[in-house]
Design a protein around this motif. Structure first.
Motif, PDB file in Angstrom:
ATOM      1  N   VAL A 224      82.202 -11.933   6.928  1.00 26.11           N
ATOM      2  CA  VAL A 224      82.775 -12.535   5.717  1.00 26.11           C
ATOM      3  C   VAL A 224      81.638 -12.966   4.799  1.00 26.11           C
ATOM      4  O   VAL A 224      80.505 -13.160   5.242  1.00 26.11           O
ATOM      5  CB  VAL A 224      83.635 -13.792   6.026  1.00 26.11           C
ATOM      6  CG1 VAL A 224      84.807 -13.458   6.932  1.00 26.11           C
ATOM      7  CG2 VAL A 224      82.779 -14.890   6.636  1.00 26.11           C
ATOM      8  N   CYS A 225      81.949 -13.119   3.524  1.00 30.53           N
ATOM      9  CA  CYS A 225      80.970 -13.645   2.573  1.00 30.53           C
ATOM     10  C   CYS A 225      81.054 -15.167   2.627  1.00 30.53           C
ATOM     11  O   CYS A 225      82.052 -15.756   2.192  1.00 30.53           O
ATOM     12  CB  CYS A 225      81.296 -13.175   1.154  1.00 30.53           C
ATOM     13  SG  CYS A 225      81.063 -11.412   0.946  1.00 30.53           S
ATOM     14  N   SER A 226      80.010 -15.800   3.114  1.00 29.96           N
ATOM     15  CA  SER A 226      80.082 -17.245   3.310  1.00 29.96           C
ATOM     16  C   SER A 226      80.079 -17.997   1.982  1.00 29.96           C
ATOM     17  O   SER A 226      80.358 -19.187   1.954  1.00 29.96           O
ATOM     18  CB  SER A 226      78.937 -17.726   4.202  1.00 29.96           C
ATOM     19  OG  SER A 226      77.696 -17.468   3.600  1.00 29.96           O
ATOM     20  N   CYS A 227      79.784 -17.308   0.871  1.00 31.55           N
ATOM     21  CA  CYS A 227      79.850 -17.997  -0.421  1.00 31.55           C
ATOM     22  C   CYS A 227      81.285 -18.164  -0.887  1.00 31.55           C
ATOM     23  O   CYS A 227      81.550 -18.913  -1.810  1.00 31.55           O
ATOM     24  CB  CYS A 227      79.039 -17.248  -1.478  1.00 31.55           C
ATOM     25  SG  CYS A 227      79.738 -15.674  -1.988  1.00 31.55           S
ATOM     26  N   LEU A 228      82.202 -17.452  -0.268  1.00 27.64           N
ATOM     27  CA  LEU A 228      83.600 -17.524  -0.692  1.00 27.64           C
ATOM     28  C   LEU A 228      84.451 -18.362   0.258  1.00 27.64           C
ATOM     29  O   LEU A 228      85.624 -18.591   0.002  1.00 27.64           O
ATOM     30  CB  LEU A 228      84.205 -16.114  -0.757  1.00 27.64           C
ATOM     31  CG  LEU A 228      83.632 -15.152  -1.789  1.00 27.64           C
ATOM     32  CD1 LEU A 228      84.387 -13.827  -1.752  1.00 27.64           C
ATOM     33  CD2 LEU A 228      83.693 -15.756  -3.186  1.00 27.64           C
TER      34      LEU A 228
ATOM     35  N   THR B 274      70.719 -17.098   5.968  1.00 29.16           N
ATOM     36  CA  THR B 274      71.861 -16.615   5.190  1.00 29.16           C
ATOM     37  C   THR B 274      71.534 -16.843   3.712  1.00 29.16           C
ATOM     38  O   THR B 274      71.210 -17.955   3.317  1.00 29.16           O
ATOM     39  CB  THR B 274      73.137 -17.384   5.590  1.00 29.16           C
ATOM     40  OG1 THR B 274      73.307 -17.261   7.004  1.00 29.16           O
ATOM     41  CG2 THR B 274      74.360 -16.821   4.887  1.00 29.16           C
ATOM     42  N   LYS B 275      71.600 -15.786   2.906  1.00 29.68           N
ATOM     43  CA  LYS B 275      71.069 -15.844   1.542  1.00 29.68           C
ATOM     44  C   LYS B 275      72.165 -15.850   0.499  1.00 29.68           C
ATOM     45  O   LYS B 275      73.267 -15.361   0.744  1.00 29.68           O
ATOM     46  CB  LYS B 275      70.171 -14.624   1.289  1.00 29.68           C
ATOM     47  CG  LYS B 275      69.039 -14.450   2.298  1.00 29.68           C
ATOM     48  CD  LYS B 275      68.106 -15.637   2.294  1.00 29.68           C
ATOM     49  CE  LYS B 275      66.955 -15.448   3.271  1.00 29.68           C
ATOM     50  NZ  LYS B 275      66.175 -16.679   3.415  1.00 29.68           N
ATOM     51  N   GLU B 276      71.833 -16.334  -0.690  1.00 32.42           N
ATOM     52  CA  GLU B 276      72.763 -16.268  -1.807  1.00 32.42           C
ATOM     53  C   GLU B 276      72.231 -15.310  -2.864  1.00 32.42           C
ATOM     54  O   GLU B 276      71.157 -15.517  -3.407  1.00 32.42           O
ATOM     55  CB  GLU B 276      72.956 -17.657  -2.443  1.00 32.42           C
ATOM     56  CG  GLU B 276      73.817 -17.572  -3.698  1.00 32.42           C
ATOM     57  CD  GLU B 276      74.373 -18.909  -4.156  1.00 32.42           C
ATOM     58  OE1 GLU B 276      74.029 -19.936  -3.558  1.00 32.42           O
ATOM     59  OE2 GLU B 276      75.166 -18.894  -5.126  1.00 32.42           O
ATOM     60  N   GLY B 277      73.010 -14.254  -3.135  1.00 35.37           N
ATOM     61  CA  GLY B 277      72.570 -13.304  -4.160  1.00 35.37           C
ATOM     62  C   GLY B 277      73.440 -13.341  -5.396  1.00 35.37           C
ATOM     63  O   GLY B 277      73.026 -12.908  -6.464  1.00 35.37           O
ATOM     64  N   CYS B 278      74.671 -13.825  -5.255  1.00 37.77           N
ATOM     65  CA  CYS B 278      75.561 -13.794  -6.420  1.00 37.77           C
ATOM     66  C   CYS B 278      76.549 -14.942  -6.448  1.00 37.77           C
ATOM     67  O   CYS B 278      76.999 -15.335  -7.517  1.00 37.77           O
ATOM     68  CB  CYS B 278      76.321 -12.470  -6.472  1.00 37.77           C
ATOM     69  SG  CYS B 278      77.556 -12.290  -5.174  1.00 37.77           S
ATOM     70  N   GLY B 279      76.928 -15.452  -5.292  1.00 32.66           N
ATOM     71  CA  GLY B 279      77.877 -16.556  -5.266  1.00 32.66           C
ATOM     72  C   GLY B 279      79.289 -16.168  -5.628  1.00 32.66           C
ATOM     73  O   GLY B 279      80.132 -17.033  -5.860  1.00 32.66           O
ATOM     74  N   GLU B 280      79.570 -14.871  -5.655  1.00 34.64           N
ATOM     75  CA  GLU B 280      80.925 -14.475  -6.043  1.00 34.64           C
ATOM     76  C   GLU B 280      81.472 -13.325  -5.203  1.00 34.64           C
ATOM     77  O   GLU B 280      82.341 -12.585  -5.642  1.00 34.64           O
ATOM     78  CB  GLU B 280      80.969 -14.123  -7.521  1.00 34.64           C
ATOM     79  CG  GLU B 280      79.938 -13.084  -7.902  1.00 34.64           C
ATOM     80  CD  GLU B 280      80.023 -12.657  -9.357  1.00 34.64           C
ATOM     81  OE1 GLU B 280      80.768 -13.298 -10.105  1.00 34.64           O
ATOM     82  OE2 GLU B 280      79.349 -11.688  -9.711  1.00 34.64           O
ATOM     83  N   GLY B 281      80.919 -13.173  -4.006  1.00 36.83           N
ATOM     84  CA  GLY B 281      81.510 -12.193  -3.095  1.00 36.83           C
ATOM     85  C   GLY B 281      81.158 -10.748  -3.376  1.00 36.83           C
ATOM     86  O   GLY B 281      81.806  -9.848  -2.853  1.00 36.83           O
ATOM     87  N   GLU B 282      80.127 -10.502  -4.188  1.00 40.91           N
ATOM     88  CA  GLU B 282      79.819  -9.121  -4.557  1.00 40.91           C
ATOM     89  C   GLU B 282      78.631  -8.524  -3.833  1.00 40.91           C
ATOM     90  O   GLU B 282      78.528  -7.312  -3.715  1.00 40.91           O
ATOM     91  CB  GLU B 282      79.548  -9.037  -6.065  1.00 40.91           C
ATOM     92  CG  GLU B 282      80.775  -9.152  -6.928  1.00 40.91           C
ATOM     93  CD  GLU B 282      81.730  -7.973  -6.760  1.00 40.91           C
ATOM     94  OE1 GLU B 282      81.274  -6.848  -6.496  1.00 40.91           O
ATOM     95  OE2 GLU B 282      82.949  -8.203  -6.889  1.00 40.91           O
ATOM     96  N   CYS B 283      77.688  -9.342  -3.374  1.00 38.95           N
ATOM     97  CA  CYS B 283      76.425  -8.760  -2.898  1.00 38.95           C
ATOM     98  C   CYS B 283      76.297  -8.735  -1.381  1.00 38.95           C
ATOM     99  O   CYS B 283      75.519  -7.963  -0.840  1.00 38.95           O
ATOM    100  CB  CYS B 283      75.234  -9.494  -3.504  1.00 38.95           C
ATOM    101  SG  CYS B 283      74.935 -11.115  -2.791  1.00 38.95           S
ATOM    102  N   GLY B 284      77.002  -9.587  -0.686  1.00 40.34           N
ATOM    103  CA  GLY B 284      76.953  -9.560   0.780  1.00 40.34           C
ATOM    104  C   GLY B 284      75.717 -10.188   1.393  1.00 40.34           C
ATOM    105  O   GLY B 284      75.564 -10.177   2.614  1.00 40.34           O
ATOM    106  N   ALA B 285      74.815 -10.746   0.577  1.00 37.70           N
ATOM    107  CA  ALA B 285      73.603 -11.350   1.140  1.00 37.70           C
ATOM    108  C   ALA B 285      73.948 -12.551   2.017  1.00 37.70           C
ATOM    109  O   ALA B 285      73.168 -12.959   2.871  1.00 37.70           O
ATOM    110  CB  ALA B 285      72.659 -11.787   0.021  1.00 37.70           C
ATOM    111  N   CYS B 286      75.137 -13.106   1.811  1.00 36.61           N
ATOM    112  CA  CYS B 286      75.552 -14.317   2.520  1.00 36.61           C
ATOM    113  C   CYS B 286      76.445 -14.001   3.716  1.00 36.61           C
ATOM    114  O   CYS B 286      77.114 -14.890   4.234  1.00 36.61           O
ATOM    115  CB  CYS B 286      76.302 -15.212   1.549  1.00 36.61           C
ATOM    116  SG  CYS B 286      77.825 -14.409   0.978  1.00 36.61           S
ATOM    117  N   THR B 287      76.467 -12.722   4.133  1.00 34.15           N
ATOM    118  CA  THR B 287      77.392 -12.315   5.198  1.00 34.15           C
ATOM    119  C   THR B 287      77.092 -13.013   6.522  1.00 34.15           C
ATOM    120  O   THR B 287      75.949 -13.032   6.991  1.00 34.15           O
ATOM    121  CB  THR B 287      77.318 -10.784   5.406  1.00 34.15           C
ATOM    122  OG1 THR B 287      77.569 -10.148   4.161  1.00 34.15           O
ATOM    123  CG2 THR B 287      78.325 -10.311   6.458  1.00 34.15           C
TER     124      THR B 287
END
Ligand code: FES
Ligand code: FES
Lengths: 700, 143
Positions: B54-58, B33-46
């Motif tokens: 869901v965006c796991s960064c949020l 699970t990746k972090e691309g933005c940390g603000e719910g915009e990129c979906g890399a953390c889905t």
């Protein structure tokens, strides 16, 4: 017939990426590892007066310029950019101080107060007095020819910054090793990092660089990772522990490089029947605060500035200017998307001035074999401007659509473009790139410093070697770029990894095959043991280039493209909806058709973002919209349907006929979109063509 | 904090307001699970929480108490989506791929192109221009 080349074999790195097992920089953890952070300037220009640490420094490692054991400059083309500010600040977000701590929360909450004597900053390249690099290309007599033209068309064209937005932000880890460090990182050019660290840490220190899986680069991880690696290395040496620096998105956007903004002026003389007789072009690039790669970006930009057209009298005057913004840098296309935007929109305006169909104007002037470019390079059979133009026009029924859509909210626009493959002029000779093949107990291993950043380096190199050796693709192993293991095949930039490095590998494979003498690699190994073949790139011997006069063969070959965009615009909101995009490209021959298609689709989408969406707002020399919430790149919903056509015209100087491809797709969408918008009676000459900008154009 | 992670009951010791993304990556070592933005915009953390992307960064850890969380690692290595992402070159640099695959899991069989575009609208890819991702999902979901 080839077996592996031309086949869309499974990517070497496909399964690791599809299962989440591939290891990127931030996925790596080392025992005792600290997190590193960069404290940056908050003025665009000035002098540091005082630095005060407003936190409990226990457990922190703190580094400033006085901790540099070697030279405090990032060694690139020039040696002007410090790793850490000593006294003078030249741009926002310039690194001043480094902190490391094992607890990330404590690290991020540490407050450092820096006071400055601020000085006046320059942000407008046209007002800057600092010429970073000047280039003049002269062919024929422009002034005399201009006097004989029937019509003269003038115009100024502008492009903005563009942010790379690789989805993986920058990240490196420095781990102490021997008397030096090993750096693991998300990067394109491991040997650039070696060069920069040798100067920073001292030439005799042990330094090794390993590229980790890299989540996109697009040029954005060409030069800046050297800076981050230097920072992590300084912290690792001082603390004696591994240090990881991973930027968050905001820091990545605010501090690292972007595409150079450009202002290009054209003055062109044409005959009434549409022949270009004189082209006078002025290119200005905003270089930012340090030299970095701007001289070569300007060079490529200028060489492409007259477009893929024949004109006996051409003058191109290029200047890259210093300003007080973070240095702009490498970005897919490297200056050419800017200048080709200008010339292609200008061609559209010439057609408008002559009352001529824009296709006809391009048909009349497009380069054909025997013609010469602005630098005097003679075109040969690998010149395909007409081929791509004719096919794109035919396939999209361009002329009929142009007529049919008149007076509606729908329009089509076209651009014709080219891109030189490999380093410019004598660049490849100077680089002297090497590639190596090893025969090992496991089979055959490719050992090059060329990096996989998503474009398919490993896969495509393995196909070339498999084909040339006559062994199965699956048996070819590709070494992870580790500077202590692989040969320096030069940087992974300039659309050179297939055409140049692939060519050396093809030659290595041919020699290995001869030595195997009919045995398979495993049979040979069992009998005689392993061996390696190392070869150096030999550029084509006919290349003549003069760096002082800028005359001669700028590139070994060019790839060619024609894009046709169809779009709709809402006349009330000025929102543009791209509907379809046809891209007809000729790049020799695809080694891996699915990968090549992916390069075209991805580069084209990036070009569409550049054209319509991607607006970097600079305020006081700093990117004000440094978030993905308000710097918008194309999503699945904004990306039109692509019709991709790959025409073949094998180039004998490349492996199995391949030319470079990676950057070409970036050159076309900007002007094609704007030319479509022009067909809607909007006088657009600038990108990004945001709704706000289009509303302004409508008022003109 | 107890929840189900890729089918197994797990107890997390991270603070309750920790981002689910960090808990997965750092406490459980699931770095797919990746972090691309940390603000719910990129979906890399889905990731999927009770089956929904869901965006796991949020998402704070406390929010998944007693829920079922699925990450790319929970998919193993033999899922049709994974195969088709390989075959169609839906992954270039691959940083968006785990998030893309997790987002695509929620699609019904035989989706239309528009269904796919809408399902992926929160997942950014900078490499592919999305076309190869559509081809991959289309094939995987039509088997
Ligand atoms: S990292 Fe969560 S959406 Fe980008
Ligand atoms: S494959 Fe690179 S971001 Fe999608």
């Amino acid at each position: 017939m080839t077996r592996w080349v031309g086949a869309s074999v499974p990517r070497k790195d496909g399964i690791g990426k599809a299962t989440g097992q591939a290891r990127y920089a931030d996925d790596l953890v080392f025992p005792g590892m600290l997190h590193g952070r960069t404290v940056r300037s908050t003025v665009p220009r000035g002098r540091v007066r005082s630095i005060r640490l407003d936190f409990d420094a226990s457990g922190f490692t703190i580094v400033d310029f006085r901790d540099v054991p070697g030279r405090n400059v990032c060694d690139l083309i020039e040696q002007d950019q410090p790793f850490l500010v000593e006294r003078d600040v030249r741009h926002m977000a310039e690194p001043i101080l480094l902190l490391a701590h094992e607890d990330r929360e404590r690290l991020l909450s540490a407050n450092v107060a820096i006071e400055y004597d601020a000085a006046d900053a320059v942000f407008d390249p046209l007002r800057s007095e600092g010429v970073l690099k000047a280039i003049d290309i002269v062919k024929g007599d422009v002034d005399a020819a201009m006097g004989n033209a029937d019509v003269i068309v003038e115009g100024t064209y502008r492009t903005g910054h563009q942010e790379h937005v690789y989805i993986e932000p920058n990240g490196v880890i420095a781990v102490p090793e021997g008397d030096g460090v090993v750096v693991y990182g998300s990067l394109q050019c491991p040997f650039y990092v070696i060069k920069a660290l040798k100067s920073l840490l001292g030439a005799n220190r042990h330094i090794r660089v390993v590229q980790t899986e890299t989540g996109g680069g697009f040029g954005g991880k060409e030069e800046y990772p050297s800076m981050i690696a230097g920072h992590a290395a300084l912290l690792a040496l001082k603390s004696g522990r591994p240090v990881k620096i991973v930027y968050d998105r905001v820091e990545d956007m605010v501090a690292t490089t972007k595409r150079h903004p450009s202002i290009v002026r054209h003055r062109t003389g044409v005959t009434r029947d549409g022949r270009l007789v004189a082209m006078d072009v002025e290119v200005v690039l905003d270089g930012g605060a340090y030299v970095t790669l701007s001289p070569v970006v300007l060079s490529r930009g200028c060489i492409h500035a007259a477009g893929p057209y024949r004109c006996d009298n051409t003058r191109i005057r290029g200047r890259a200017m210093f300003t007080n913004t973070p240095p702009n840098g490498a970005f897919r296309g490297f200056g050419a998307p800017q200048t080709e935007f200008a010339v292609e929109v200008h061609m559209e305006r010439i057609a408008e001035a002559l009352g001529m169909d824009p296709v006809t104007l391009r048909e009349i002037n497009a380069l054909v074999p025997g013609d010469t470019t602005a630098t005097g390079q003679v075109m040969h059979d690998d010149c395909s401007a007409r081929l791509v133009l004719d096919e794109a026009v035919r396939r999209t029924d361009f002329r009929a659509k142009r007529t049919a859509y008149r007076g509606t909210n729908r329009a089509v626009g076209l651009s014709l473009f080219y891109h030189g493959a490999g380093f410019t002029g004598s660049g490849e000779r100077t680089l002297n790139s090497k590639a190596r093949l090893d025969l090992t107990e496991r089979g055959v291993r490719i050992a090059v410093g060329s990096t996989e950043i998503g474009q398919g380096t490993r896969t495509m190199h393995a196909q070339i070697v498999a084909e040339a050796l006559g062994v199965p693709y699956e048996t070819i192993e590709v070494a992870q770029p580790d500077t202590s293991v692989v040969a320096d095949s030069g940087p992974t930039v300039a659309s050179r990894t297939c055409m140049v490095v692939g060519k050396i590998l093809e030659e290595c494979a041919a020699e290995m095959k001869a030595r195997l003498g009919g045995l398979s690699p495993s049979e040979y190994f069992a009998k005689h043991g392993g061996f390696s073949v190392l070869k150096t790139y030999e550029p084509p011997d006919w290349i003549q280039w003069d760096d002082h006069t800028y005359r001669g063969d700028a590139y070994a070959t060019f790839a060619w493209g024609c894009d046709v965009v169809e779009l709709e615009m809402d006349r009330d909101t000025f929102e543009v909806r791209p509907i379809a995009l046809t891209a007809v490209h000729e790049f020799g021959r695809p080694i891996h058709p699915a990968l090549a298609r992916g390069q075209i689709e991805g580069g084209t989408a990036q070009g569409m973002g550049y054209a319509l969406l991607e607006h970097v707002v600079m305020r006081n020399g700093e990117m004000a919209n440094a978030q993905l919430t308000n710097y918008i790149i194309p999503t699945s919903l904004d990306t039109p349907e692509f019709d991709i056509v790959m025409l073949e015209n094998p180039y004998p100087g490349g492996p199995f006929g391949a030319k470079g491809l990676g950057e070409l797709p970036m050159d076309g969408p900007g002007p094609a979109v704007v030319n479509a918008l022009r067909a809607l009676a909007l006088d657009v000459r600038e990108i990004p063509a945001t709704p706000e900008h289009l509303a302004e154009c409508a008022l003109r | 904090m107890r929840f189900t992670l890729n089918g197994e009951t797990r107890d997390a010791s991270s603070p309750p307001m920790s981002r689910l993304l960090d808990v997965l990556r750092e406490e459980f070592g699931l770095t797919g699970t990746k972090e691309g933005c940390g603000e719910g915009e990129c979906g890399a953390c889905t990731v999927l929480v009770d089956g929904a992307p869901v965006c796991s960064c949020l998402v704070p850890l406390v929010q998944v108490e007693a829920a079922s969380v699925q990450t790319i690692e929970g998919l193993g290595d033999d899922h049709p989506l994974q195969h088709e992402f390989m075959n169609e070159v839906g992954a270039q640099c691959g940083i968006c791929t785990p998030g893309m695959i997790m987002a695509a899991l929620s699609l019904d069989e035989h989706p239309t192109l528009d269904d796919i575009k809408v399902a992926l609208a929160g997942n950014l890819c900078r490499c592919t221009g999305y076309a190869a991702i559509y081809r991959a999902i289309m094939k995987a979901k039509s088997q």
